[in-house]
Motif scaffolding. Structure first.
Motif, mmCIF file in Angstrom:
data_model
loop_
_atom_site.group_PDB
_atom_site.id
_atom_site.type_symbol
_atom_site.label_atom_id
_atom_site.label_comp_id
_atom_site.label_asym_id
_atom_site.label_seq_id
_atom_site.Cartn_x
_atom_site.Cartn_y
_atom_site.Cartn_z
ATOM 1 N N THR A 119 0.844 -0.990 -0.067
ATOM 2 C CA THR A 119 -0.030 0.086 0.092
ATOM 3 C C THR A 119 0.884 1.310 0.045
ATOM 4 O OG1 THR A 119 -0.005 0.164 2.532
ATOM 5 C CG2 THR A 119 -1.855 -1.059 1.330
ATOM 6 N N LEU A 120 0.366 2.547 -0.231
ATOM 7 C CA LEU A 120 1.111 3.652 0.014
ATOM 8 C C LEU A 120 1.368 3.788 1.303
ATOM 9 C CD1 LEU A 120 -1.157 5.747 -2.613
ATOM 10 C CD2 LEU A 120 1.396 4.734 -2.969
ATOM 11 N N VAL A 121 2.502 4.307 1.661
ATOM 12 C CA VAL A 121 3.088 4.684 3.001
ATOM 13 C C VAL A 121 2.978 5.914 3.534
ATOM 14 C CG1 VAL A 121 4.111 2.270 3.143
ATOM 15 C CG2 VAL A 121 5.452 4.541 2.459
ATOM 16 N N GLU A 122 3.181 6.097 4.682
ATOM 17 C CA GLU A 122 3.082 7.397 5.418
ATOM 18 C C GLU A 122 4.366 8.380 4.716
ATOM 19 O OE1 GLU A 122 3.337 6.545 9.804
ATOM 20 O OE2 GLU A 122 1.506 6.452 9.655
ATOM 21 N N ASP A 123 5.478 7.921 4.513
ATOM 22 C CA ASP A 123 6.312 8.895 3.910
ATOM 23 C C ASP A 123 6.448 8.719 2.532
ATOM 24 O OD1 ASP A 123 7.231 6.200 4.057
ATOM 25 O OD2 ASP A 123 9.407 6.872 4.658
ATOM 26 N N GLY A 160 6.501 19.149 21.031
ATOM 27 C CA GLY A 160 7.662 20.084 20.231
ATOM 28 C C GLY A 160 8.204 19.059 19.015
ATOM 29 N N TYR A 161 7.654 18.187 18.916
ATOM 30 C CA TYR A 161 8.507 17.410 17.449
ATOM 31 C C TYR A 161 7.193 16.861 16.724
ATOM 32 C CZ TYR A 161 10.634 14.331 14.408
ATOM 33 O OH TYR A 161 11.028 13.684 13.272
ATOM 34 N N SER A 162 7.107 17.256 15.640
ATOM 35 C CA SER A 162 5.951 16.651 14.707
ATOM 36 C C SER A 162 6.418 16.410 13.196
ATOM 37 C CB SER A 162 4.793 17.794 14.497
ATOM 38 O OG SER A 162 5.268 18.960 13.887
ATOM 39 N N LYS A 163 5.590 15.578 12.727
ATOM 40 C CA LYS A 163 6.250 15.057 11.501
ATOM 41 C C LYS A 163 5.105 15.025 10.563
ATOM 42 C CE LYS A 163 8.122 10.789 9.527
ATOM 43 N NZ LYS A 163 8.591 9.444 9.542
ATOM 44 N N GLU A 164 5.218 15.282 9.155
ATOM 45 C CA GLU A 164 4.361 15.065 8.232
ATOM 46 C C GLU A 164 4.168 13.810 7.611
ATOM 47 O OE1 GLU A 164 5.075 18.282 5.024
ATOM 48 O OE2 GLU A 164 3.945 19.760 6.488
ATOM 49 N N LYS A 165 2.812 13.369 7.418
ATOM 50 C CA LYS A 165 2.518 12.014 6.909
ATOM 51 C C LYS A 165 1.349 12.311 5.923
ATOM 52 C CE LYS A 165 3.398 9.885 11.249
ATOM 53 N NZ LYS A 165 3.209 8.579 12.158
ATOM 54 N N PHE A 166 1.630 11.242 4.669
ATOM 55 C CA PHE A 166 0.795 11.420 3.551
ATOM 56 C C PHE A 166 -0.564 10.947 3.921
ATOM 57 C CE2 PHE A 166 -0.295 8.692 -0.196
ATOM 58 C CZ PHE A 166 -1.034 9.723 -0.750
#
Length: 174
Positions: A119-123, A160-166
């Motif tokens: 499947t398509l993944v978060e990154d 204080g730390y975030s990540k962008e996900k698809f």
């Protein structure tokens, strides 16, 4: 009298069916077999500016197909990670607005990654940019029209730390 009418009809018919053996050639006397291409090229009108439109892309962990107005422009099924630009003038049949669309596919098994992506993944990442350059005048800077990135959402990993996900992670096709 009757034979006179038949004879005159016959003569008029024969004369009207006769072919001309003399043909008129309306040719430029300066054209020869050696310079015909150059002479024809001189008569072609050129615009002072010849814009070449390009659609650039950058992808990671996905395969995709790209379309302009429903016409397939390119497909990228051979590289898991890459970026390039494709000329699109040959699919622009009119002036004005055009529609750019794409289809994404999961990576599956690849040489670059040990993991199999069904499947398509978060990154997963896919970006487009539409530009043009002037073929006639190299000194004119390129024109940027638009950029597009996949929709992503910010997810806070720790304080204080975030990540962008698809946002389409987990889907088979998008």
């Amino acid at each position: 009298m009757r034979s006179l009418v038949i004879l005159s009809s016959l003569l008029i018919g024969i004369q009207s069916c006769s072919q001309k053996t003399e043909s008129m050639v309306n040719q430029n006397s300066t054209i020869t077999a050696d310079n015909i291409a150059d002479e024809i090229s001189k008569q072609v009108k050129h615009y002072p500016s010849e814009k070449i439109y390009t659609l650039g892309y950058s992808n990671d962990k996905c395969y995709f197909e790209m379309f302009v107005d429903g016409i397939k422009l390119t497909k990228a099924f051979n590289k898991t990670l890459g970026n390039t630009a494709v000329e699109i003038n040959h699919v622009l049949f009119k002036s004005g607005k055009h529609t750019i669309s794409y289809k994404m596919y999961p990576l599956g098994k690849s040489k670059e990654y040990e993991e199999v992506f069904n499947t398509l993944v978060e990154d997963t990442d896919l970006d487009f940019d539409l530009k043009s350059y002037d073929l006639k005048n190299e000194k004119v800077p390129d024109t940027d029209y638009m950029t597009y990135s996949l929709p992503k959402k910010k997810v806070e990993i720790t304080e204080g730390y975030s990540k962008e996900k698809f946002v389409g992670a987990g889907k088979n096709i998008l």
